[in-house]
Design a protein around this motif. Sequence first.
Motif, PDB file in Angstrom:
ATOM      1  N   THR A  59      47.043  39.593  41.787  1.00 23.96           N
ATOM      2  CA  THR A  59      47.158  40.415  42.985  1.00 23.96           C
ATOM      3  C   THR A  59      48.283  41.431  42.832  1.00 23.96           C
ATOM      4  O   THR A  59      48.130  42.609  43.189  1.00 23.96           O
ATOM      5  CB  THR A  59      47.420  39.529  44.222  1.00 23.96           C
ATOM      6  OG1 THR A  59      46.322  38.621  44.399  1.00 23.96           O
ATOM      7  CG2 THR A  59      47.586  40.378  45.479  1.00 23.96           C
ATOM      8  N   ARG A  60      49.406  40.977  42.300  1.00 19.02           N
ATOM      9  CA  ARG A  60      50.527  41.894  42.072  1.00 19.02           C
ATOM     10  C   ARG A  60      50.139  42.994  41.102  1.00 19.02           C
ATOM     11  O   ARG A  60      50.454  44.170  41.305  1.00 19.02           O
ATOM     12  CB  ARG A  60      51.743  41.113  41.545  1.00 19.02           C
ATOM     13  CG  ARG A  60      52.909  41.985  41.109  1.00 19.02           C
ATOM     14  CD  ARG A  60      54.171  41.158  40.938  1.00 19.02           C
ATOM     15  NE  ARG A  60      54.021  40.056  40.024  1.00 19.02           N
ATOM     16  CZ  ARG A  60      54.161  40.137  38.695  1.00 19.02           C
ATOM     17  NH1 ARG A  60      54.443  41.310  38.139  1.00 19.02           N
ATOM     18  NH2 ARG A  60      54.019  39.077  37.927  1.00 19.02           N
ATOM     19  N   TRP A  61      49.422  42.629  40.029  1.00 16.59           N
ATOM     20  CA  TRP A  61      49.001  43.627  39.044  1.00 16.59           C
ATOM     21  C   TRP A  61      48.076  44.654  39.681  1.00 16.59           C
ATOM     22  O   TRP A  61      48.239  45.860  39.474  1.00 16.59           O
ATOM     23  CB  TRP A  61      48.298  42.939  37.878  1.00 16.59           C
ATOM     24  CG  TRP A  61      49.205  42.142  36.987  1.00 16.59           C
ATOM     25  CD1 TRP A  61      50.561  42.028  37.081  1.00 16.59           C
ATOM     26  CD2 TRP A  61      48.810  41.330  35.878  1.00 16.59           C
ATOM     27  NE1 TRP A  61      51.045  41.193  36.102  1.00 16.59           N
ATOM     28  CE2 TRP A  61      49.991  40.751  35.350  1.00 16.59           C
ATOM     29  CE3 TRP A  61      47.590  41.029  35.283  1.00 16.59           C
ATOM     30  CZ2 TRP A  61      49.969  39.903  34.241  1.00 16.59           C
ATOM     31  CZ3 TRP A  61      47.567  40.182  34.194  1.00 16.59           C
ATOM     32  CH2 TRP A  61      48.741  39.635  33.672  1.00 16.59           C
ATOM     33  N   PHE A  62      47.095  44.177  40.440  1.00 23.17           N
ATOM     34  CA  PHE A  62      46.157  45.107  41.074  1.00 23.17           C
ATOM     35  C   PHE A  62      46.861  45.999  42.092  1.00 23.17           C
ATOM     36  O   PHE A  62      46.586  47.200  42.172  1.00 23.17           O
ATOM     37  CB  PHE A  62      45.006  44.351  41.747  1.00 23.17           C
ATOM     38  CG  PHE A  62      43.819  44.120  40.850  1.00 23.17           C
ATOM     39  CD1 PHE A  62      43.066  45.192  40.402  1.00 23.17           C
ATOM     40  CD2 PHE A  62      43.447  42.841  40.462  1.00 23.17           C
ATOM     41  CE1 PHE A  62      41.963  44.997  39.575  1.00 23.17           C
ATOM     42  CE2 PHE A  62      42.350  42.627  39.643  1.00 23.17           C
ATOM     43  CZ  PHE A  62      41.602  43.709  39.201  1.00 23.17           C
ATOM     44  N   VAL A 116      38.242  35.810  39.842  1.00 23.58           N
ATOM     45  CA  VAL A 116      39.701  35.931  39.884  1.00 23.58           C
ATOM     46  C   VAL A 116      40.086  37.366  40.216  1.00 23.58           C
ATOM     47  O   VAL A 116      40.914  37.631  41.094  1.00 23.58           O
ATOM     48  CB  VAL A 116      40.324  35.496  38.543  1.00 23.58           C
ATOM     49  CG1 VAL A 116      41.836  35.755  38.546  1.00 23.58           C
ATOM     50  CG2 VAL A 116      40.048  34.025  38.264  1.00 23.58           C
ATOM     51  N   SER A 117      39.444  38.314  39.520  1.00 22.57           N
ATOM     52  CA  SER A 117      39.720  39.725  39.772  1.00 22.57           C
ATOM     53  C   SER A 117      39.201  40.164  41.142  1.00 22.57           C
ATOM     54  O   SER A 117      39.861  40.944  41.844  1.00 22.57           O
ATOM     55  CB  SER A 117      39.091  40.594  38.681  1.00 22.57           C
ATOM     56  OG  SER A 117      39.697  40.360  37.431  1.00 22.57           O
ATOM     57  N   PHE A 118      38.018  39.667  41.522  1.00 20.94           N
ATOM     58  CA  PHE A 118      37.441  40.068  42.801  1.00 20.94           C
ATOM     59  C   PHE A 118      38.354  39.667  43.965  1.00 20.94           C
ATOM     60  O   PHE A 118      38.622  40.470  44.866  1.00 20.94           O
ATOM     61  CB  PHE A 118      36.062  39.436  42.995  1.00 20.94           C
ATOM     62  CG  PHE A 118      35.019  39.911  42.017  1.00 20.94           C
ATOM     63  CD1 PHE A 118      35.207  41.075  41.296  1.00 20.94           C
ATOM     64  CD2 PHE A 118      33.843  39.198  41.830  1.00 20.94           C
ATOM     65  CE1 PHE A 118      34.235  41.526  40.397  1.00 20.94           C
ATOM     66  CE2 PHE A 118      32.877  39.634  40.950  1.00 20.94           C
ATOM     67  CZ  PHE A 118      33.074  40.796  40.227  1.00 20.94           C
ATOM     68  N   ILE A 119      38.801  38.422  43.937  1.00 21.30           N
ATOM     69  CA  ILE A 119      39.684  37.956  45.010  1.00 21.30           C
ATOM     70  C   ILE A 119      41.007  38.710  44.980  1.00 21.30           C
ATOM     71  O   ILE A 119      41.520  39.153  46.014  1.00 21.30           O
ATOM     72  CB  ILE A 119      39.920  36.435  44.895  1.00 21.30           C
ATOM     73  CG1 ILE A 119      38.594  35.680  45.079  1.00 21.30           C
ATOM     74  CG2 ILE A 119      40.946  35.966  45.923  1.00 21.30           C
ATOM     75  CD1 ILE A 119      38.687  34.203  44.776  1.00 21.30           C
ATOM     76  N   ALA A 120      41.547  38.873  43.769  1.00 18.95           N
ATOM     77  CA  ALA A 120      42.851  39.531  43.633  1.00 18.95           C
ATOM     78  C   ALA A 120      42.811  40.985  44.070  1.00 18.95           C
ATOM     79  O   ALA A 120      43.739  41.470  44.724  1.00 18.95           O
ATOM     80  CB  ALA A 120      43.331  39.426  42.191  1.00 18.95           C
ATOM     81  N   VAL A 121      41.744  41.698  43.737  1.00 22.47           N
ATOM     82  CA  VAL A 121      41.694  43.123  44.067  1.00 22.47           C
ATOM     83  C   VAL A 121      41.585  43.337  45.573  1.00 22.47           C
ATOM     84  O   VAL A 121      42.181  44.275  46.133  1.00 22.47           O
ATOM     85  CB  VAL A 121      40.541  43.825  43.320  1.00 22.47           C
ATOM     86  CG1 VAL A 121      39.180  43.493  43.919  1.00 22.47           C
ATOM     87  CG2 VAL A 121      40.757  45.331  43.293  1.00 22.47           C
ATOM     88  N   TRP A 122      40.858  42.449  46.268  1.00 21.06           N
ATOM     89  CA  TRP A 122      40.765  42.579  47.724  1.00 21.06           C
ATOM     90  C   TRP A 122      42.060  42.143  48.397  1.00 21.06           C
ATOM     91  O   TRP A 122      42.469  42.727  49.424  1.00 21.06           O
ATOM     92  CB  TRP A 122      39.578  41.781  48.256  1.00 21.06           C
ATOM     93  CG  TRP A 122      38.277  42.505  48.027  1.00 21.06           C
ATOM     94  CD1 TRP A 122      37.322  42.219  47.089  1.00 21.06           C
ATOM     95  CD2 TRP A 122      37.816  43.665  48.731  1.00 21.06           C
ATOM     96  NE1 TRP A 122      36.286  43.121  47.162  1.00 21.06           N
ATOM     97  CE2 TRP A 122      36.556  44.026  48.164  1.00 21.06           C
ATOM     98  CE3 TRP A 122      38.321  44.438  49.765  1.00 21.06           C
ATOM     99  CZ2 TRP A 122      35.818  45.109  48.613  1.00 21.06           C
ATOM    100  CZ3 TRP A 122      37.582  45.533  50.215  1.00 21.06           C
ATOM    101  CH2 TRP A 122      36.349  45.853  49.649  1.00 21.06           C
ATOM    102  N   THR A 133      36.057  47.598  39.722  1.00 20.80           N
ATOM    103  CA  THR A 133      36.301  46.240  40.233  1.00 20.80           C
ATOM    104  C   THR A 133      35.885  46.059  41.687  1.00 20.80           C
ATOM    105  O   THR A 133      35.166  45.110  42.023  1.00 20.80           O
ATOM    106  CB  THR A 133      37.792  45.879  40.078  1.00 20.80           C
ATOM    107  OG1 THR A 133      38.254  46.252  38.790  1.00 20.80           O
ATOM    108  CG2 THR A 133      37.979  44.367  40.259  1.00 20.80           C
ATOM    109  N   LEU A 134      36.332  46.939  42.573  1.00 22.01           N
ATOM    110  CA  LEU A 134      35.990  46.804  43.992  1.00 22.01           C
ATOM    111  C   LEU A 134      34.481  46.889  44.245  1.00 22.01           C
ATOM    112  O   LEU A 134      33.910  45.987  44.883  1.00 22.01           O
ATOM    113  CB  LEU A 134      36.738  47.852  44.819  1.00 22.01           C
ATOM    114  CG  LEU A 134      38.197  47.520  45.170  1.00 22.01           C
ATOM    115  CD1 LEU A 134      38.887  48.743  45.756  1.00 22.01           C
ATOM    116  CD2 LEU A 134      38.257  46.349  46.150  1.00 22.01           C
TER     117      LEU A 134
END
Length: 440
Positions: free
Chosen positions: A288-291, A408-414, A329-330
């Motif tokens: 999340t921090r990275w995104f 992991v990316s989907f949750i983190a990006v949102w 990603t989004l």
Amino acid sequence: MTSLDALVRAAAFGVMVIALGYTVPLVVIGVLFARRSDNSLRAQLALQAGSPVEIPPGWSVFVLVPCLNEAKVIGNTVHSLREHQPGAQVIVIDDGSADDTAELAEKAGAGKIFVVRRTLPDARRGKGAALNAGLRHLRSCVRKQGLDPARVLVCVLDADGRMTPGAAAKVAGLFEDPGVGGAQLAVRIRGREHVALRFQDWEFWGLSALSQFGRVATGSVSMAGNGQFSRLSALDMVGERPWSDSLTEDLDLGISLAVAGWRVTSTMGAFVSQQGLTDARRLLRQRTRWFQGHMSAMSRLPELWTGRGIRLGTRLELTGYLFIPFLITLPWSLIQQYLLLRLIFGDDNMFTLADGPLWVRVLSGVAWYLVSFSGYVIWAVVYWRRTDDLALYRSLFYSHAQILWNYVSFIAVWRAAWRIVTGRVNWAKTERTEEVPVTG
């Protein structure tokens, strides 16, 4: 097929075209770069068993190691730097640790390193602030030693980082080109017998590393927080405090170097390894921090396109990189869910490219599979060619399981998007795993 199905199919095709159109050329160029370097994608692994190499005459390398409660790993890191990077001057920045990080660093350094101790309320204001504090001491050392800032390299190493023997010396050669202001090493994840750590290594050591090598051609290699090298004179040009308060201060620095007209490169002659994360909450917090940092960096696009002395290829590549969360990603986080739901609960027309006899439908299914998974298959082959501890069939398994890992990316990006909307910018560091102390 409904109009919504047609719209989703068109959107999916568009996202795949963007993803493949951006990634494939970089990977191809990266493969060519790697083969020109040593004629093998796998040969880089042999560097782990290399011998320490002295830093070339006329060059000085300072290593900044920012630390906050790093007692679990800092001793081994300092020991590794002393043993494997001869001639490098190590500065550990203790950013107000509540444990004995500073004492363990000094013990491992045996009087040959310097520890910058920060205390509250100045401490714990983010990695960028800690690095800037270490840089102030570094600049003082440079003045006292009468060094030329253009011949001084500043390496940033995380507290769990391990560079291959002689990495600092090999990277110094890249800076003989006066236009190079930064360099980033490829990253390997340790402990790959764990499934989550294998996925992370699959990301870093496979597609990411080859993409980074491809970006050498545009001089826009993305700076990371571990194994990052900068020319001190380039940092001076960026400013008194070159590392910003951004949640991804490394990416932000890379953009600043590009805006200042410097190129950032990489090498097959060294790499850095680090711990990965097996705890789901910590992993999501990190991603999340990275995104959030990546998405927030879009605000720097005007500088990138109005700055003088920036090559067109650099502008284009960095712009494409900054748009990845928004264009890939989004949207794919929504498209994948719709496609899966239609596959499970809908009819099969959504996934049929042609009607007719069975053999036509089979070929249509194969074509759909190739269109949908070609990128993952390429990624699997690339990773297999890069590593010596995973069979091809297992790499292919991980490539198909990427559909699940994508969440992991989907949750983190949102989560990152929500934090941006709500104005939350607090910084949380990645916690480490206990390591067996190295002695000797």
